[in-house]
Motif scaffolding. Structure first.
Motif, PDB file in Angstrom:
ATOM      1  N   THR A   1       0.959  -1.291   0.002  1.00 37.38           N
ATOM      2  CA  THR A   1      -0.047  -0.102   0.045  1.00 37.38           C
ATOM      3  C   THR A   1       0.887   1.185  -0.076  1.00 37.38           C
ATOM      4  O   THR A   1       0.598   2.249  -0.697  1.00 37.38           O
ATOM      5  N   ILE A   2       1.875   1.268   0.827  1.00 37.05           N
ATOM      6  CA  ILE A   2       2.731   2.648   0.915  1.00 37.05           C
ATOM      7  C   ILE A   2       3.663   2.576  -0.125  1.00 37.05           C
ATOM      8  O   ILE A   2       4.126   3.560  -0.676  1.00 37.05           O
ATOM      9  N   ILE A   3       4.147   1.525  -0.644  1.00 38.14           N
ATOM     10  CA  ILE A   3       4.951   1.468  -1.933  1.00 38.14           C
ATOM     11  C   ILE A   3       4.133   2.078  -3.066  1.00 38.14           C
ATOM     12  O   ILE A   3       4.738   3.031  -3.670  1.00 38.14           O
ATOM     13  N   GLY A   4       2.879   1.521  -3.329  1.00 35.11           N
ATOM     14  CA  GLY A   4       2.049   2.024  -4.339  1.00 35.11           C
ATOM     15  C   GLY A   4       1.894   3.644  -4.060  1.00 35.11           C
ATOM     16  O   GLY A   4       1.681   4.536  -4.914  1.00 35.11           O
ATOM     17  N   LEU A   5       1.625   3.943  -2.835  1.00 32.95           N
ATOM     18  CA  LEU A   5       1.292   5.291  -2.468  1.00 32.95           C
ATOM     19  C   LEU A   5       2.226   6.192  -2.797  1.00 32.95           C
ATOM     20  O   LEU A   5       2.049   7.458  -3.311  1.00 32.95           O
ATOM     21  N   SER A   6       3.635   5.664  -2.829  1.00 33.57           N
ATOM     22  CA  SER A   6       4.651   6.675  -2.879  1.00 33.57           C
ATOM     23  C   SER A   6       4.818   6.870  -4.366  1.00 33.57           C
ATOM     24  O   SER A   6       5.214   7.925  -4.778  1.00 33.57           O
ATOM     25  N   LEU A   7       4.624   5.704  -5.090  1.00 38.12           N
ATOM     26  CA  LEU A   7       4.858   5.725  -6.708  1.00 38.12           C
ATOM     27  C   LEU A   7       3.661   6.664  -7.176  1.00 38.12           C
ATOM     28  O   LEU A   7       3.695   7.352  -8.068  1.00 38.12           O
ATOM     29  N   ALA A   8       2.469   6.927  -6.761  1.00 36.95           N
ATOM     30  CA  ALA A   8       1.316   7.648  -6.927  1.00 36.95           C
ATOM     31  C   ALA A   8       1.808   9.017  -6.656  1.00 36.95           C
ATOM     32  O   ALA A   8       1.394   9.991  -7.597  1.00 36.95           O
TER      33      ALA A   8
ATOM     34  N   ALA B   1       2.759   2.093 -14.438  1.00 38.17           N
ATOM     35  CA  ALA B   1       2.784   1.397 -13.432  1.00 38.17           C
ATOM     36  C   ALA B   1       2.239   1.674 -12.288  1.00 38.17           C
ATOM     37  O   ALA B   1       1.308   0.829 -11.649  1.00 38.17           O
ATOM     38  N   SER B   2       1.958   2.828 -11.882  1.00 36.79           N
ATOM     39  CA  SER B   2       1.079   3.297 -10.822  1.00 36.79           C
ATOM     40  C   SER B   2      -0.390   3.106 -10.837  1.00 36.79           C
ATOM     41  O   SER B   2      -0.681   2.508  -9.822  1.00 36.79           O
ATOM     42  N   ALA B   3      -1.035   3.462 -11.793  1.00 34.10           N
ATOM     43  CA  ALA B   3      -2.535   3.132 -12.045  1.00 34.10           C
ATOM     44  C   ALA B   3      -3.032   1.742 -11.694  1.00 34.10           C
ATOM     45  O   ALA B   3      -3.557   1.226 -10.950  1.00 34.10           O
ATOM     46  N   PRO B   4      -2.335   0.883 -12.772  1.00 35.30           N
ATOM     47  CA  PRO B   4      -2.728  -0.632 -12.418  1.00 35.30           C
ATOM     48  C   PRO B   4      -2.328  -1.081 -11.154  1.00 35.30           C
ATOM     49  O   PRO B   4      -3.052  -2.125 -10.463  1.00 35.30           O
ATOM     50  N   MET B   5      -1.129  -0.726 -10.562  1.00 41.01           N
ATOM     51  CA  MET B   5      -0.690  -0.964  -9.330  1.00 41.01           C
ATOM     52  C   MET B   5      -1.577  -0.559  -8.188  1.00 41.01           C
ATOM     53  O   MET B   5      -1.748  -1.492  -7.359  1.00 41.01           O
TER      54      MET B   5
END
Length: 251
Positions: free
Chosen positions: A64-71, A99-103
């Protein structure tokens, strides 16, 4: 003859892109709102400390936080593109979005799906329950923001199935190696479901996640076509012209 700035802007804009971006209007507003929500989530991690704050890997143990960082990086670049009207930064934002939207769609699907089955699969016993606003900020707002940005302020994805599968597999198994490294130091997994599964089952979970993220990419491509149409080749006065599907006048 010199082209008017507005004409040059239209030439750079993809014919299927619904709204102007980069722009200091709606596009900048969306990126600002998104970044404010992401900042709220990061602030929550600091103001509500728990054992993870002091552990190896910090909260970046969580997908969740990795995805939040990329977003956050994606929207920060997008906002910079809006403020500077830089087409190069706009292109970088679109690359990151692949990468960020599908993730983020994957994260939302896994989190809410597993939580519906049993909250203890994703929330450890020691973790205090999240308020609905906080839960929404972490596990829904990033996906919603990125999908809106894709559908209304971006050109369509051009990534094919195999590259999408490769990217998804790299992210999924890269995360697996990362959490195993964190487990070696911390002696606990970030999500309780990882404690329940054995090694073979965890491999299956990450393989399924890679396939699910690839499916999310394909669904975003399909949804973009539903909202904005597709490019087709049409002969107009002897010339090939790109038009939106369903647009008989080619406008």
């Amino acid at each position: 003859m010199a082209q008017h700035p507005a004409a040059r802007s239209l030439l750079k804009r993809h014919p299927l892109q619904r709204l102007p971006s980069p722009s200091r209007g709606a596009s900048a507003l969306l990126h600002t709102i998104g970044l404010a929500s992401f900042a709220y989530s990061f602030n929550y991690l600091v103001t509500h400390p728990n054992p993870v704050n002091e552990s190896y890997g910090w909260h970046l143990q969580y997908l969740t936080i990795i995805g939040l960082s990329l977003a956050t990086v994606t929207f920060a670049v997008g906002l910079l593109a809006d403020l500077t009207l830089s087409h190069r930064l706009f292109q970088i934002k679109n690359i990151l979005s692949v990468a960020s939207a599908p993730m983020e769609c994957l994260i939302s699907l896994l989190y809410w799906g597993l939580r519906a089955i049993d909250p203890k699969l994703v929330l450890p016993d020691w973790a205090p329950p999240l308020a609905l606003t906080d839960d929404f900020s972490f596990h829904a707002m990033p996906a919603i923001s990125l999908v809106v940005d894709l559908l209304f302020f971006s050109p369509p994805y051009t990534i094919a199935f195999l590259p999408a599968l490769g990217l998804s597999g790299f992210i999924a198994f890269g995360y697996w190696f990362w959490i195993e490294r964190c487990y070696q130091v911390n002696k606990f997994y970030p999500y309780p479901i990882f404690e329940i599964l054995n090694t073979t089952q965890r491999v299956g979970l990450f393989a399924f996640s890679a396939l699910l993220m690839t499916t999310a990419t394909a669904l975003l491509v399909w949804l973009y076509a539903v909202v904005n149409g597709k490019e087709i080749e049409d002969v107009v006065n002897g010339d090939l012209k790109k038009v939106k599907s369903g647009n008989l006048k080619g406008q």
